[in-house]
Structures are given as structure tokens and as C-alpha cells.
Design an enzyme around this catalytic site. Structure first.
Site, PDB file in Angstrom:
ATOM      1  N   HIS A  21      22.061 -46.326  -2.152  1.00  0.00           N
ATOM      2  CA  HIS A  21      22.889 -47.755  -2.582  1.00  0.00           C
ATOM      3  C   HIS A  21      21.612 -48.858  -2.807  1.00  0.00           C
ATOM      4  CE1 HIS A  21      25.568 -51.063  -2.145  1.00  0.00           C
ATOM      5  NE2 HIS A  21      25.278 -51.494  -1.166  1.00  0.00           N
ATOM      6  N   CYS A  79      26.613 -49.669  -7.616  1.00  0.00           N
ATOM      7  CA  CYS A  79      25.570 -50.666  -7.042  1.00  0.00           C
ATOM      8  C   CYS A  79      24.344 -50.705  -7.853  1.00  0.00           C
ATOM      9  CB  CYS A  79      25.298 -50.119  -5.618  1.00  0.00           C
ATOM     10  SG  CYS A  79      24.467 -48.491  -5.480  1.00  0.00           S
ATOM     11  N   ASP A  89      25.014 -58.390  -1.718  1.00  0.00           N
ATOM     12  CA  ASP A  89      25.599 -56.991  -1.773  1.00  0.00           C
ATOM     13  C   ASP A  89      26.474 -57.043  -2.744  1.00  0.00           C
ATOM     14  OD1 ASP A  89      25.834 -54.255  -1.285  1.00  0.00           O
ATOM     15  OD2 ASP A  89      27.043 -54.330   0.521  1.00  0.00           O
TER      16      ASP A  89
END
Length: 268
Positions: free
Chosen positions: A101, A66, A116
């Protein structure tokens, strides 16, 4: 950054910073680059600064996790003229999980959108940042819920619909994020001894008709509207799967990764 090289890698032409182009760019990114922790397992992670990520993703066609995806995607969006905010979130219990994250919030056409690009089963396109927002795109349903957390206040819980129920993926807060925060999160995630990114393989790829998830032990294939296929890897199968999902590894990296996986399995 070399915006034209990135756009060539993901197969898009440059366009104005609109919502339709944001959606197209997000889907192209997610389909082009794998989500994986391979460099963490190989102890060769180049870090989360933009030049290193350009060389890895754009130059080599590799993937990552991420912090890498969000950093690169945010830079691309800024170069295109979008207003961008990076945010951190917790995967799991918001009372105990670390803020490891990273996502991107993008302003487009008078609204804010949650992008995302770097989660194991990522959104294919951004979802409206609003309580109760839902998006069922290409058969993958997601929704957002506004929640209050004990330490960061207002936050957003992303959920996906699977197995007949909604399940939480992560909870993202609204605190500002600076590059040093990304560095710290990456350092913890990639070096802390009990980090799950150091103890097992994670590799996923979005194909046009399915989502593939590979670990050191299993392979899982999900197709919209169909039962999930989940099974144990056959002996020697991992090397073939690395090629099938186009992980972008050199021969030496493949050899070392297979050895690392053998070590993980032996330790268990």
C-alpha cells in the site's frame, strides 16, 4: 506535469501550499477519481510512471489503485510547493502482509499529515501524523496509532470506526520510498497469480452523501450514521453500476470487463 489540467479535472483553482488547500485538494481528488483494479483485470495496466498516470487520470478521468493515486497526488503536491514523502504500508497482519500500500506524507503548517488518496475507503482529507490523532470529517471517523513493527521499527496504523468499534485499515512505516519501490510493489500486486487484485473486481466511489463499493459479486453503500446496505448484484446490474459511478470506461473496456467478471464467477 500539467498541473493546470489536473486542477481543472478536480475542479479547483491553483492556490498557495497551505493546510486548507491540502485538505481541499485531497477531498477533490478522492471524489473525482475512483479506486479500482480494472486495468489489472483487463491486463492493460499502463504502469506507474507519471506520464502514463496523467494520461489515464487527467486525460481520461479514469481511476486506479494506491500506487497510481499516490504517485499522481505526490507529483501534484510537489508542483504546488509542498514537501512530500511517499511511504509504503501493509494491509493486514504486519508480520505476514507485503508492503503493497502506498500513501503520501505531507508537511504543512509545521506538522506532518498522512494523505491516503488511494485506499478503497479513503480518507476524505489528510489526518495529522501523531499518535492518537482523530478526525471525524463529514461523519467518517478515523484515527492514527503509533506502533512498533518487528522489521521496520516505528510505524503508523490507520483505523476507521465502523460497527461500534475501531478496525485497522493499514500500517505504514517510515522507510524512504523511491520510484523503483513503487514499480516493484505495483508489479507484484498486478501480476502475482494469487494477488487479490487479479482475482476479483474492486471499484469504489465517494459521493457527497455516501460511499459505494462494488465487487464482482456485491454492492455496498455506506452513509455516515446509517446502517450499511450490502447485497448481491442482480444479473446484468454491473454494467449499469459502472455507468452510475462514472468509471470512465470505453465500450470495449466495459465489454471485456463484464466478460472477465463472468469468467471469475464461473471459476468459483
Amino acid at each position: 506535469m500539467d498541473l493546470e489540467a489536473y486542477l481543472e479535472r478536480v475542479g479547483l483553482d491553483r492556490s498557495a501550499p497551505t493546510l486548507p488547500f491540502l485538505r481541499a485538494l485531497h477531498e477533490a481528488h478522492v471524489r473525482t477519481f475512483t479506486f479500482d483494479n480494472i486495468d489489472v483485470l483487463l491486463d492493460q495496466h499502463p504502469g506507474v510512471e507519471l506520464p502514463a498516470l496523467e494520461a489515464k487520470f487527467v486525460g481520461r478521468g479514469r481511476g486506479g489503485y494506491c500506487f497510481e493515486h499516490a504517485t499522481l497526488f505526490a507529483a501534484v503536491l510537489e508542483a504546488l510547493g509542498y514537501q512530500v514523502e511517499r511511504r509504503l504500508g501493509r494491509v493486514g497482519d504486519v508480520r505476514t502482509a507485503p508492503r503493497t500500500h502506498c500513501v503520501v506524507i505531507v508537511s504543512a503548517e509545521g506538522a506532518r499529515w498522512l494523505a491516503d488518496p488511494g485506499f478503497g475507503h479513503s480518507l476524505l482529507r489528510p489526518i495529522l501524523l501523531a499518535d492518537g490523532a482523530q478526525d471525524d470529517y463529514r461523519g467518517w471517523p478515523f484515527r492514527l496509532a503509533a506502533v512498533d513493527t518487528p522489521d521496520t521499527g516505528r510505524a503508523w496504523r490507520l483505523e476507521r470506526f465502523r460497527g461500534g468499534t475501531w478496525e485497522a485499515m493499514h500500517t505504514v512505516d517510515e522507510l524512504p520510498v523511491h520510484q523503483v519501490d513503487v514499480r516493484v510493489g505495483h508489479h507484484f500486486t498486478s501480476t502475482y497469480p494469487s494477488s487479490h487484485f487479479r482475482s476479483g473486481l474492486m471499484l469504489t466511489r465517494h459521493r457527497p452523501d455516501r460511499h459505494i463499493s462494488i465487487t464482482h459479486e456485491t454492492v455496498t453503500v455506506r452513509r455516515p450514521g446509517e446502517p450499511t446496505e450490502h447485497r448481491t448484484l442482480e444479473p446484468g446490474e454491473l454494467e449499469k453500476l459502472l455507468a452510475d459511478v462514472e468509471a470512465g470506461l470505453t465500450a470495449d473496456e466495459t465489454t471485456r470487463l463484464l466478460a472477465r467478471v463472468d469468467g471469475i464467477l464461473s471459476a468459483r
